[in-house]
Design an enzyme around this catalytic site. Structure first.
Site, PDB file in Angstrom:
ATOM      1  N   LYS A   1       0.835  -1.201   0.000  1.00  0.00           N
ATOM      2  CA  LYS A   1       0.000   0.000   0.000  1.00  0.00           C
ATOM      3  C   LYS A   1       0.873   1.257   0.000  1.00  0.00           C
ATOM      4  O   LYS A   1       0.632   2.189  -0.773  1.00  0.00           O
ATOM      5  CB  LYS A   1      -0.942  -0.023   1.215  1.00  0.00           C
TER       6      LYS A   1
ATOM      7  N   GLN B   1      -4.604  -1.255   9.390  1.00  0.00           N
ATOM      8  CA  GLN B   1      -4.566  -2.606   8.829  1.00  0.00           C
ATOM      9  C   GLN B   1      -5.193  -3.606   9.797  1.00  0.00           C
ATOM     10  O   GLN B   1      -4.909  -3.598  10.997  1.00  0.00           O
ATOM     11  CB  GLN B   1      -3.098  -2.994   8.521  1.00  0.00           C
TER      12      GLN B   1
ATOM     13  N   ASP C   1     -10.884   3.087   3.636  1.00  0.00           N
ATOM     14  CA  ASP C   1     -11.213   1.658   3.666  1.00  0.00           C
ATOM     15  C   ASP C   1     -12.722   1.443   3.522  1.00  0.00           C
ATOM     16  O   ASP C   1     -13.161   0.340   3.185  1.00  0.00           O
ATOM     17  CB  ASP C   1     -10.789   1.052   5.016  1.00  0.00           C
TER      18      ASP C   1
HETATM   19  N1  GUN Z   1      -7.049  -6.674   6.001  1.00  0.00           N
HETATM   20  C1  GUN Z   1      -7.416  -7.422   4.927  1.00  0.00           C
HETATM   21  N2  GUN Z   1      -7.977  -6.640   3.980  1.00  0.00           N
HETATM   22  C2  GUN Z   1      -7.956  -5.377   4.453  1.00  0.00           C
HETATM   23  C3  GUN Z   1      -8.381  -4.120   3.921  1.00  0.00           C
HETATM   24  O1  GUN Z   1      -8.915  -4.008   2.805  1.00  0.00           O
HETATM   25  N3  GUN Z   1      -8.172  -3.046   4.722  1.00  0.00           N
HETATM   26  C4  GUN Z   1      -7.613  -3.141   5.954  1.00  0.00           C
HETATM   27  N4  GUN Z   1      -7.475  -2.041   6.671  1.00  0.00           N
HETATM   28  N5  GUN Z   1      -7.211  -4.292   6.481  1.00  0.00           N
HETATM   29  C5  GUN Z   1      -7.380  -5.394   5.722  1.00  0.00           C
END
Ligand code: GUN
Length: 299
Positions: free
Chosen positions: A48, A92, A115
């Site tokens: 990311k 996350q 998100d």
């Molecule tokens: N963990 C797995 N997928 C995601 C996501 O799309 N966003 C976040 N913040 N954590 C995750």
């Protein structure tokens, strides 16, 4: 036919990069928060932040020890909420068990919730309000399907998995009243009775269960489109890492029966990252409204 999530996401990122290059003053900025040492989470967070840097965003990576208290994590989020230079905040998941993920999600300013997990954004998705943020994986799957099949009207989509990250928001998204959409959606989970019979009805099958080889060729309708959201580690002694990554779908056998299928890796994963960049640019444009010329963020 292989659904080339990697290729499509690369093209989208190039378009986003151009938009960022056209900005003369402030650049968009995303804060990514990681708690603890979970190895897959470290990899996702790296991807990311790398994508942010690639398109020219300012990327803020904050790492916290596994033992950070919920209160202190909420305090960090509150600083980022107040910081006018920050357009997006992402924590996350999963979080350690002493931290309530719902409290954390609720603490993020919904205008910076790229998100799309905040109840306000989930609610906007459900009522069809386009000003909200749509969670990145479902949005990436929708874009992938639209670019491949062009018209999804009336198609029966079977989703395996009812998570907040994938299953539930994806169902809301695909059933929306919108030209070339209007899908019929069935959400199932690993406990569903007659799962095989249900899956066989899907023109489109989306698997997000997180179990290797969960979807086998005998379950899938001939000519279906198969989207594999699973990212599973299986032991592979011959590999120097000791493991390899597989999806939920028995790829080779299901591929020979289906019209389109996403590979793992290189299918849904890169689309998720591209949609995170999309959402952060959307947040930036909304926050800079009236100060800079508005630009639509392409999908
Ligand atoms: N963990 C797995 N997928 C995601 C996501 O799309 N966003 C976040 N913040 N954590 C995750």
């Amino acid at each position: 036919m292989i659904l080339d999530g990697k290729g499509i996401s690369t093209k989208l990122l190039a378009q986003y990069q151009k938009i960022v290059q056209s900005l003369s003053e402030r650049k968009p900025s995303l804060a990514v928060l990681l708690v603890g040492e979970d190895p897959p989470s470290q990899i996702y967070v790296d991807r990311k932040t790398k994508a942010c840097e690639h398109v020219g965003f300012k990327s803020i990576k904050k790492r916290f020890s596994e033992s950070i208290t919920e209160k202190n994590l909420l305090k960090e989020i509150s600083y980022l909420n107040e910081d006018a230079q920050v357009d997006g905040i992402l924590v996350q998941l999963p979080l350690p068990s002493h931290i309530n993920p719902q409290k954390v999600t609720l603490a993020i300013n919904p205008d910076k919730d790229v998100d799309g997990f905040h109840p306000l954004n989930m609610g906007k998705l459900l009522i069809g309000d386009p000003t909200g943020f749509v969670p990145c994986t479902p949005l990436g799957i929708k874009v992938l399907l639209e670019k491949t099949l062009s018209d999804l009207t009336g198609k029966h989509v079977i989703i395996i998995g009812r998570s907040i990250i994938v299953g539930k928001p994806l169902a809301a998204l695909l059933m929306q009243r919108e030209p070339r959409l209007n899908c019929t959606v069935t959400i199932t989970n690993s406990y569903s009775k007659n799962l095989k019979e249900l899956v066989a009805q899907g023109d489109i099958l989306v698997s997000a269960v997180g179990r290797p080889l969960f979807v086998t060729a005998d379950m899938v309708q001939e000519g279906a489109t198969v989207i594999d959201v699973g990212i599973n580690r299986v032991e592979e002694p011959k590999n120097n890492r000791g493991y390899r990554i597989v999806g939920d779908v028995d790829f080779e056998k299901v591929a020979s029966k289906s019209a389109y299928i996403t590979p793992v890796p290189g299918g849904v994963g890169p689309m998720t990252i591209a949609m995170l960049i999309h959402n952060t640019l959307k947040s930036f444009m909304q926050r800079e409204k009236g100060k800079i010329p508005f630009q639509e963020i392409p999908l």
